[in-house]
Design an enzyme around this catalytic site. Structure first.
Site, PDB file in Angstrom:
ATOM      1  N   ASP A 188      12.332  -8.566  -6.019  1.00 13.40           N
ATOM      2  CA  ASP A 188      13.520  -7.970  -7.198  1.00 13.40           C
ATOM      3  C   ASP A 188      14.803  -8.082  -6.673  1.00 13.40           C
ATOM      4  OD1 ASP A 188      12.306  -4.738  -6.229  1.00 13.40           O
ATOM      5  OD2 ASP A 188      14.522  -5.530  -5.869  1.00 13.40           O
ATOM      6  N   HIS A 231      10.762 -12.456   1.300  1.00 17.29           N
ATOM      7  CA  HIS A 231       9.891 -13.026   0.593  1.00 17.29           C
ATOM      8  C   HIS A 231      10.328 -13.810  -0.749  1.00 17.29           C
ATOM      9  CE1 HIS A 231       6.838 -10.195   2.686  1.00 17.29           C
ATOM     10  NE2 HIS A 231       7.156 -11.058   3.542  1.00 17.29           N
TER      11      HIS A 231
HETATM   12  N1  APR Z   1       9.548   5.809  -1.823  1.00 18.58           N
HETATM   13  C1  APR Z   1       9.106   5.198  -0.605  1.00 18.58           C
HETATM   14  N2  APR Z   1       7.850   4.503  -0.308  1.00 18.58           N
HETATM   15  C2  APR Z   1       6.839   4.540  -1.412  1.00 18.58           C
HETATM   16  C3  APR Z   1       7.218   5.159  -2.619  1.00 18.58           C
HETATM   17  C4  APR Z   1       8.438   5.807  -2.903  1.00 18.58           C
HETATM   18  N3  APR Z   1       8.745   5.997  -4.063  1.00 18.58           N
HETATM   19  N4  APR Z   1       6.157   4.770  -3.380  1.00 18.58           N
HETATM   20  C5  APR Z   1       5.100   3.979  -2.530  1.00 18.58           C
HETATM   21  N5  APR Z   1       5.723   4.011  -1.159  1.00 18.58           N
HETATM   22  C6  APR Z   1       4.973   3.455  -0.043  1.00 18.58           C
HETATM   23  C7  APR Z   1       3.484   3.305  -0.233  1.00 18.58           C
HETATM   24  O1  APR Z   1       3.143   4.751   0.549  1.00 18.58           O
HETATM   25  C8  APR Z   1       3.274   2.187   0.665  1.00 18.58           C
HETATM   26  O2  APR Z   1       3.276   2.324   2.162  1.00 18.58           O
HETATM   27  O3  APR Z   1       5.138   2.012  -0.287  1.00 18.58           O
HETATM   28  C9  APR Z   1       4.326   1.255   0.334  1.00 18.58           C
HETATM   29  C10 APR Z   1       4.150  -0.010  -0.364  1.00 18.58           C
HETATM   30  O4  APR Z   1       3.287  -0.737   0.317  1.00 18.58           O
HETATM   31  P1  APR Z   1       2.744  -2.129  -0.138  1.00 18.58           P
HETATM   32  O5  APR Z   1       2.336  -2.099  -1.870  1.00 18.58           O
HETATM   33  O6  APR Z   1       1.825  -2.584   0.595  1.00 18.58           O
HETATM   34  O7  APR Z   1       4.298  -2.976  -0.408  1.00 18.58           O
HETATM   35  P2  APR Z   1       4.618  -3.762   0.885  1.00 18.58           P
HETATM   36  O8  APR Z   1       4.412  -2.978   1.953  1.00 18.58           O
HETATM   37  O9  APR Z   1       6.354  -4.207   0.594  1.00 18.58           O
HETATM   38  O10 APR Z   1       3.996  -5.119   0.899  1.00 18.58           O
HETATM   39  C11 APR Z   1       4.285  -6.034   1.771  1.00 18.58           C
HETATM   40  O11 APR Z   1       2.796  -7.756   0.765  1.00 18.58           O
HETATM   41  O12 APR Z   1       1.843  -8.252  -0.964  1.00 18.58           O
HETATM   42  C12 APR Z   1       2.944  -8.706  -0.030  1.00 18.58           C
HETATM   43  O13 APR Z   1       4.666 -10.108  -0.300  1.00 18.58           O
HETATM   44  C13 APR Z   1       4.092  -8.713  -0.725  1.00 18.58           C
HETATM   45  O14 APR Z   1       6.443  -8.164   0.125  1.00 18.58           O
HETATM   46  C14 APR Z   1       4.879  -7.597  -0.179  1.00 18.58           C
HETATM   47  C15 APR Z   1       4.198  -7.546   1.072  1.00 18.58           C
END
Ligand code: APR
Length: 247
Positions: free
Chosen positions: A109, A124
């Site tokens: 985003d 990404h």
């Molecule tokens: N504030 C902080 N952390 C949060 C919040 C919040 N409000 N809500 C959720 N989280 C945490 C969750 O606990 C989790 O550890 O954010 C994390 C989200 O994890 P993912 O959904 O796995 O996202 P991300 O780590 O960015 O994924 C990495 O995976 O799918 C691919 O390319 C995609 O960039 C993405 C990459």
């Protein structure tokens, strides 16, 4: 939250004293802006799909309209979303302390950029950007904005399809992005990891690289992550709650 008072105060002091700070953000950074994280259950129409299936070249080639529609829906969500207090705290810090903060994001985003961190390193890609799926069979380089409307849009000349400008599973990261991110991680005095499960490499390796280079590493996340052991301190909270208190 009282138990967080001291570690938050101590980290805020480190950040204020630091000459170089690196923030690595994941989907949790944008959760409080209403953009679903990846590993939260996929909601609604997409709940029966695995993101890895949708976010891949194979997934796109298998059903271009379906994947195009998924991204179109997510793009609408990004456009409607606003930077949350966490994004705004980082943007304000960059204005107050130019040249100190480097933001590296896994997110596709534009909320960091809209909050003021315009030089955010995107690992990404960018969901709001279009690109061609293949090279042109006629060796031409056409402007993707000229593609014919459709689901997905196509080149009227050669039929090449348009896809979102994001890094799909198995694809290379944008040239230079990881090198810039590693440089920031290795030269920072404080490395703050916000809202990532640490499940996807090479981004997940940045915290350990920072620690090995002497940075103080902190994680902001309401839950545990796969890279918690790289951190000196874990702050159990959300981006919008804690970043305004840290920056
Ligand atoms: N504030 C902080 N952390 C949060 C919040 C919040 N409000 N809500 C959720 N989280 C945490 C969750 O606990 C989790 O550890 O954010 C994390 C989200 O994890 P993912 O959904 O796995 O996202 P991300 O780590 O960015 O994924 C990495 O995976 O799918 C691919 O390319 C995609 O960039 C993405 C990459």
């Amino acid at each position: 939250m009282a138990e967080l008072e001291e570690p938050v105060r101590a980290l805020r002091e480190r950040i204020e004293r630091a000459g170089r700070v690196c923030v690595l953000s994941g989907a949790g950074m944008s959760a409080e802006s209403g953009i679903a994280t990846f590993r939260d259950a996929l909601t609604g129409l997409w709940s029966r799909f695995d993101p890895a299936q949708l976010a891949s070249v194979e997934g796109f080639r298998a059903d271009p309209p379906m994947v195009w529609d998924w991204y179109a829906e997510r793009r609408e969500g990004v456009r409607a979303a606003q930077p949350n207090a966490g994004h705004l705290a980082l943007g304000e810090f960059a204005r107050r302390r130019p040249g100190v903060l480097t933001v590296v994001t896994q997110n596709v985003d534009d909320l960091h950029q809209r909050a003021g961190n315009r030089d955010t390193i995107r690992l990404h890609g960018d969901i709001l950007r279009d690109q061609w799926l293949d090279g042109c069979g006629r060796g031409r380089v056409c402007d993707v904005a000229q593609a014919e409307d459709g689901r997905p849009p196509r080149c009227a000349e050669c039929g090449n399809q348009v896809r979102p400008g994001v890094v799909w599973f198995g694809e290379m990261l944008p040239p230079g992005a990881m090198e810039a991110a590693e440089h920031a991680a290795r030269t920072s005095e404080v490395m703050l990891v916000v809202g990532t499960s640490g499940a996807v490499w090479p981004a997940a390796g940045l915290a350990t690289k920072a620690r090995r280079s002497g940075a103080f590493v902190a994680i902001v996340n309401p839950h545990t992550s796969e890279i918690d052991d790289a951190a000196h301190v874990l702050l159990q909270g959300t981006a919008a709650q804690l970043l305004p208190r840290l920056f």
